[in-house]
Design a protein around this motif. Structure first.
Motif, short mmCIF file in Angstrom:
data_model
loop_
_atom_site.label_atom_id
_atom_site.label_comp_id
_atom_site.label_asym_id
_atom_site.label_seq_id
_atom_site.Cartn_x
_atom_site.Cartn_y
_atom_site.Cartn_z
N ALA A 70 -119.88 -18.79 -58.95
CA ALA A 70 -119.21 -18.66 -60.25
C ALA A 70 -118.93 -17.20 -60.56
N ALA A 71 -119.91 -16.33 -60.27
CA ALA A 71 -119.71 -14.89 -60.54
C ALA A 71 -118.57 -14.35 -59.68
N ALA A 72 -118.54 -14.77 -58.39
CA ALA A 72 -117.47 -14.30 -57.51
C ALA A 72 -116.12 -14.83 -57.98
N GLY A 73 -116.10 -16.13 -58.40
CA GLY A 73 -114.86 -16.71 -58.90
C GLY A 73 -114.35 -15.98 -60.13
N PHE A 74 -115.28 -15.62 -61.01
CA PHE A 74 -114.94 -14.88 -62.23
C PHE A 74 -114.29 -13.55 -61.86
N ALA A 75 -114.91 -12.85 -60.87
CA ALA A 75 -114.38 -11.55 -60.44
C ALA A 75 -112.98 -11.71 -59.86
N VAL A 76 -112.81 -12.76 -59.03
CA VAL A 76 -111.50 -13.01 -58.41
C VAL A 76 -110.44 -13.28 -59.47
N PHE A 77 -110.83 -14.12 -60.45
CA PHE A 77 -109.90 -14.49 -61.52
C PHE A 77 -109.48 -13.24 -62.30
N PHE A 78 -110.44 -12.40 -62.63
CA PHE A 78 -110.09 -11.21 -63.41
C PHE A 78 -109.29 -10.21 -62.58
N ALA A 79 -109.54 -10.17 -61.27
CA ALA A 79 -108.72 -9.30 -60.42
C ALA A 79 -107.26 -9.74 -60.51
N LYS A 80 -107.04 -11.08 -60.47
CA LYS A 80 -105.67 -11.60 -60.57
C LYS A 80 -105.08 -11.28 -61.95
N ILE A 81 -105.90 -11.46 -63.00
CA ILE A 81 -105.41 -11.17 -64.35
C ILE A 81 -104.99 -9.71 -64.46
N PHE A 82 -105.84 -8.80 -63.94
CA PHE A 82 -105.53 -7.38 -64.05
C PHE A 82 -104.26 -7.05 -63.29
N PHE A 83 -104.03 -7.74 -62.17
CA PHE A 83 -102.80 -7.49 -61.45
C PHE A 83 -101.59 -7.82 -62.33
N PHE A 84 -101.66 -8.97 -63.05
CA PHE A 84 -100.51 -9.35 -63.85
C PHE A 84 -100.34 -8.45 -65.07
N ILE A 85 -101.47 -7.99 -65.63
CA ILE A 85 -101.34 -7.03 -66.74
C ILE A 85 -100.65 -5.77 -66.22
N PHE A 86 -101.04 -5.36 -65.01
CA PHE A 86 -100.38 -4.19 -64.40
C PHE A 86 -98.90 -4.47 -64.20
N LEU A 87 -98.57 -5.70 -63.78
CA LEU A 87 -97.16 -6.06 -63.55
C LEU A 87 -96.34 -5.93 -64.84
N TYR A 88 -96.94 -6.40 -65.96
CA TYR A 88 -96.29 -6.26 -67.25
C TYR A 88 -95.94 -4.80 -67.53
N MET A 89 -96.92 -3.91 -67.27
CA MET A 89 -96.69 -2.49 -67.56
C MET A 89 -95.69 -1.89 -66.59
#
Lengths: 348, 168
Positions: free
Chosen positions: A286-305
Motif C-alpha cells: 500500500a505504501a509503495a502504491g501510494f508513492a507510485v500514485f503520487f509520482a503520477k499525480i506530480f507528473f501531471f501537475i508538472f504537465l499543467y505547469m
C-alpha cells in the motif's frame, strides 16, 4: 467497526491536509518552473531555495486589507470563494489512494467513500465548482468580473460534454462507474509489453480528457475567465486578501484533484508493473502504491505547469470552436469505435 | 434519523421554492432554485438512489441552472428595466397557475390509495439495477430518448458550423 470509523475519519483529515499542502507547494512549484522555463531564479529569499515562500504568501494574504466593494452583493460576495473552496475539497472523497491496508487485523480500503457512482460524483462536483466563479463575478458588480464569470460558465458547459463522452468510452470498457473498479481493471499487461493502462487502449480518449481537464480547471491555455490582458483580473478582479487567496487556492486544489483523476482513470492509479510481485506485505504494498500514485499525480501537475508556460492563450472564439466543432465530434467517434470493438471482441 | 432529515430537507425545498417566486432579483431566484434542486437531491440520497442523486446534481443543479444563471447575468435584469406586464399576460399566468393547483390537488386526493410495497428493495437505485431495468423493461423509450439527446447535441454543433466558416 470502530477501527474502520477512526481510520476513515483520519483519512479524511490526512487527505484534507495533503490537498492543502500540495496546493500550497504547487504555487511554489509553478513559480519555480516558470522561472526555470524563462531562465530566471524564481523565489529564493524565504528559507533555503525559497521553500518557505508559500507560507510567506499565505501570511501576506491574511494581513492584506479585506475590501468589499460598496455596490456589491455582500453576502454572495463572501459566499463565492467559500463555494469554490468547498467544492474543490469535496471532489477527492471518491479517489482510491492505494491498495487495501491491514490495521489491527482488519482489511481497510484507503478511499473515503467507494460510491457506486464514482466518476460521476467527480464530474458533478467539478461542475458545481463553477458557481463559485459565477457568483463571485456577478456579485462584484464589475463588468470585467461579469465577463470572466460568463466566460467560465460557457467554457464549463462546452467542455463538459466532450469530457463526459470521453469518459463514457472508459466506462464501456470497464463496465463500472466506481473508481476502484476502474483502477483494478488496469492490472496486468497489454499486448505483452505495455502495462494494461487505459491510456494505451484509449489514446484518443485520453487526449480529449486531458484537453477538457485543462479547460475545466481554467488553466492556460484555456484561462480566459481570468485573462489579464482583456479583463484586468477576470472574475476575481474585485477580490482581495484571503478571499482572493481562496479562489487561487481552489484552482490549485482542482489541478491536484484532476491530476489524480487522470492518473486514476488512464494511468492505472496506484498500480505499477510487477509491484505486487516484488512486495508481499500488504501494508508495504500500500505504501509503495501510494508513492507510485503520487509520482503520477506530480507528473501531471508538472504537465499543467509545463503547458501553461509554453503555450499562449486561446482566443475566445477559438476556444468555443475547439470545444464544439472539434472535440465533441471526435469524442462521439471515439465512443462509437470503442463500442464497436467491445462488441467485436466477443466474436473473435 | 432519516425521517427527521426528510422533513428538514422538505422544509428547505418548500422555503427555497417560495423564495424563488418572491425574490425581486431574478439572479437571487435562480440561486434559490439551485438550493431547491439540491434539497431534492438530498431526498434521493436518503432513498439510497445514488444515481438519481448525481444526475439531479449534474443535470439540474449543474448544467441547466448554469445556463439559466448565464442568461440572466448577460441580460442583467433589475427592477428598473423590468417591463410592466399587460393584463392579458397576468390573466394567462393566473389560469396556468390555477391549472397547476388543480393537478396538485388531484395528486393529493389520490395519496391515500397508493399501495407501498411491504419490503422495498433498498438497492433498486444503484446504477447496476437501474441499468438492468432500463435496458430490459424500458429499452424502447430509453433508446428513443438517447437518440433525441444525441440529435440535440449534433444540432448544436451544426448550428455552430453554419455561421461564418472563415474564422479559425
Amino acid at each position: 467497526m470502530e477501527v474502520e470509523l477512526i481510520f476513515k475519519i483520519s483519512l479524511v483529515i490526512v487527505m484534507f491536509a495533503i490537498s492543502l499542502g500540495i496546493a500550497a507547494y504547487a504555487t511554489y512549484g509553478e513559480r519555480k518552473f516558470a522561472a526555470w522555463f524563462q531562465d530566471r531564479m524564481g523565489p529564493s529569499n524565504a528559507g533555503p531555495w525559497g521553500l518557505l515562500q508559500p507560507l510567506a504568501d499565505g501570511g501576506k494574504m491574511f494581513f492584506k486589507e479585506d475590501f468589499i466593494p460598496a455596490a456589491s452583493e455582500k453576502f454572495l460576495f463572501i459566499l463565492a470563494p467559500c463555494i469554490a473552496m468547498l467544492t474543490a475539497l469535496m471532489t477527492s472523497a471518491v479517489i482510491p489512494w492505494t491498495t487495501d491496508v491491514v490495521v489491527m487485523g482488519q482489511i481497510l480500503s484507503v478511499q473515503v467513500a467507494d460510491l457506486d457512482i464514482g466518476i460521476l460524483y467527480v464530474l458533478g462536483f467539478v461542475s458545481i465548482g463553477v458557481y463559485g466563479i459565477m457568483i463571485g463575478g456577478w456579485s462584484s458588480n464589475n463588468k470585467y468580473s461579469l465577463m470572466g464569470a460568463v466566460r467560465a460558465s460557457s467554457q464549463m458547459i462546452s467542455y463538459e460534454l466532450a469530457m463526459g463522452l470521453s469518459l463514457l468510452a472508459i466506462i464501456i470498457m470497464t463496465g463500472s462507474l466506481g473508481l476502484r473498479e476502474i483502477v483494478d481493471g488496469q492490472t496486468g499487461s497489454f499486448l505483452g509489453f505495455l502495462p494494461n493502462w487505459n491510456v494505451f487502449k484509449q489514446p484518443l480518449g485520453f487526449l480529449l480528457f486531458l484537453i477538457c481537464a485543462f479547460a475545466e480547471t481554467n488553466r492556460a491555455p484555456f484561462d480566459l475567465p481570468e485573462c489579464e490582458t482583456e479583463l484586468v483580473g477576470g472574475y476575481h478582479t474585485e477580490y482581495s486578501s484571503m478571499k482572493l487567496g481562496f479562489f487561487l487556492f481552489a484552482e490549485y486544489i482542482n489541478m491536484f484533484i484532476s491530476s489524480a483523476v487522470i492518473a486514476t482513470v488512464y494511468f492505472g492509479g496506484y498500480h505499477f508493473p510487477y509491484l505486487n510481485r516484488m512486495i508481499s506485505d500488504p501494508n508495504m504494498l500500500a505504501a509503495a502504491g501510494f508513492a507510485v500514485f503520487f509520482a503520477k499525480i506530480f507528473f501531471f501537475i508538472f504537465l499543467y505547469m509545463w503547458v501553461r508556460w509554453t503555450l499562449p492563450r486561446f482566443r475566445y472564439d477559438q476556444l468555443m470552436h475547439l470545444g464544439w466543432k472539434t472535440l465533441i465530434p471526435i469524442a462521439v467517434l471515439n465512443l462509437l469505435l470503442t463500442g464497436a470493438v467491445m462488441i467485436l471482441k466477443d466474436y473473435i | 434519523m432519516s425521517e427527521i432529515l426528510t422533513y428538514i430537507l422538505g422544509g428547505i425545498s418548500i422555503a427555497t421554492a417560495l423564495l424563488v417566486v418572491f425574490s425581486k432579483n431574478p439572479v437571487h431566484s435562480v440561486l434559490y432554485l439551485i438550493l431547491t434542486f439540491f434539497s431534492i437531491a438530498g431526498q434521493y440520497i436518503l432513498l439510497n438512489a445514488q444515481f438519481l442523486f448525481i444526475v439531479q446534481v449534474i443535470v439540474y443543479s449543474g448544467a441547466i441552472m448554469v445556463l439559466f444563471l448565464f442568461v440572466l447575468m448577460l441580460l442583467n435584469l433589475n427592477k428598473d428595466t423590468e417591463p410592466q406586464k399587460e393584463n392579458m399576460f397576468k390573466l394567462m399566468g393566473v389560469v396556468a397557475g390555477g391549472l397547476l393547483l388543480v393537478s396538485i390537488v388531484g395528486m393529493l386526493k389520490g395519496i391515500g390509495h397508493i399501495n407501498l410495497p411491504e419490503n422495498p428493495d433498498s438497492q433498486i437505485g444503484m446504477v447496476k439495477n437501474l441499468g438492468l431495468v432500463l435496458f430490459s423493461d424500458y429499452v424502447v423509450p430509453f433508446e428513443l430518448s438517447s437518440i433525441l439527446f444525441l440529435s440535440g447535441m449534433v444540432g448544436a454543433v451544426l448550428i455552430g458550423k453554419k455561421e461564418s466558416t472563415d474564422i479559425n
